[in-house]
Design an enzyme around this catalytic site. Structure first.
Site, PDB file in Angstrom:
ATOM      1  N   SER A  25      94.328 -74.470  58.830  1.00 16.80           N
ATOM      2  CA  SER A  25      94.277 -75.512  60.051  1.00 16.80           C
ATOM      3  C   SER A  25      95.597 -76.161  60.284  1.00 16.80           C
ATOM      4  CB  SER A  25      93.015 -76.536  59.359  1.00 16.80           C
ATOM      5  OG  SER A  25      92.864 -77.533  60.269  1.00 16.80           O
ATOM      6  N   TYR A  64      90.089 -82.767  52.852  1.00 14.95           N
ATOM      7  CA  TYR A  64      90.180 -81.435  53.561  1.00 14.95           C
ATOM      8  C   TYR A  64      91.648 -80.960  53.959  1.00 14.95           C
ATOM      9  CZ  TYR A  64      89.595 -78.317  57.895  1.00 14.95           C
ATOM     10  OH  TYR A  64      89.368 -77.334  58.648  1.00 14.95           O
TER      11      TYR A  64
END
Length: 245
Positions: A142, A155
């Site tokens: 990501s 995350y």
């Protein structure tokens, strides 16, 4: 996209979003796709859609947090098709929150799915690819794997870890066994990831971003590009993000 034709591709997290889009695109270009996820009914719909459009696909109910399930998934594909050419570690969750909210179970979920799930996928398919002396492992990170923001600490940590794992895999395997390792890092993408958020603060923030991301098909095209390159060419890292953000 001729280099995609007839390749056996396993995709985790394939019941929606990027996984679904990638399975459909690769099947359109002649790959034999093995779609894995927990939602068996949704997988069946996707497989039927692929077959109706002339593609080849099968579905396997599997959870990436189980090493046994990942090993069974790899063996299923090997027995069905005789080889595994590409493994796409796509499954992921993003219940982001501030650390002081102490959502420990959600931290553990992200570690289990986003890090252990990737490692379990590698562990399941690496022996097969080493035996073949060929293969391609694609891991989804990501843009959060490059920059941490408030509420994304855990995350982001999992996605930084995926970057490290992918680079380590490349260094270990590319020269000795011709196994390619690619990192795909999406920016804001219109998927179900936001549905895993339970923090009221982050839910409010996420609602303002609704519809502003890119389509999963954009990430699918990046994955297809990496797979389609000839065996002597490695696309080691790609970042894809919305133009306006």
């Amino acid at each position: 996209m001729e280099n995609i034709r007839d390749k056996v591709v396993i995709i985790t997290g394939a019941s929606s979003g990027i996984g679904e889009a990638t399975g459909k695109l690769l099947a359109q270009h002649g790959a034999k796709v093995v779609l894995a996820a927990r939602r068996e009914d949704r997988l069946a719909e996707i497989v039927n859609d692929i077959k109706e459009h002339g593609g080849e696909a099968v579905a396997v109910k599997a959870d990436v947090v189980s090493i046994e399930a990942m090993q069974q998934l790899a063996q299923f594909a090997l027995q069905a098709y005789g080889r595994v050419d590409v493994w796409v570690n796509n499954a992921g969750v993003m219940p982001s929150s501030r650390l002081n909210e102490l959502r420990v179970s959600e931290w553990e979920q992200m570690i289990d799915v986003n890090i252990k799930g990737v490692l379990y996928g590698i562990a399941a398919v690496l022996p097969i690819m080493r035996e073949q002396q060929s293969g391609h492992i694609i891991n989804l990170s990501s843009t959060s794997g490059y920059q941490v923001s408030a509420t994304s600490a855990v995350y982001a940590a999992t996605k930084f870890a995926v970057r490290a794992i992918t680079e380590g895999l490349r260094l270990e395997e590319s020269a000795s066994s011709s196994i390619r390792a690619t990192l795909i890092s999406p920016g804001l993408t219109n998927t179900e990831l936001f549905s895993t958020i339970t923090s009221p603060e982050v839910q409010t923030f996420a609602s303002h971003l609704s519809g502003k991301g890119i389509l999963p098909a954009s990430i699918a095209r990046a994955i297809a590009f990496a797979i389609n390159e000839p065996d002597d060419t490695l696309v080691s890292e790609l970042m894809i993000r919305p133009t306006a953000l």
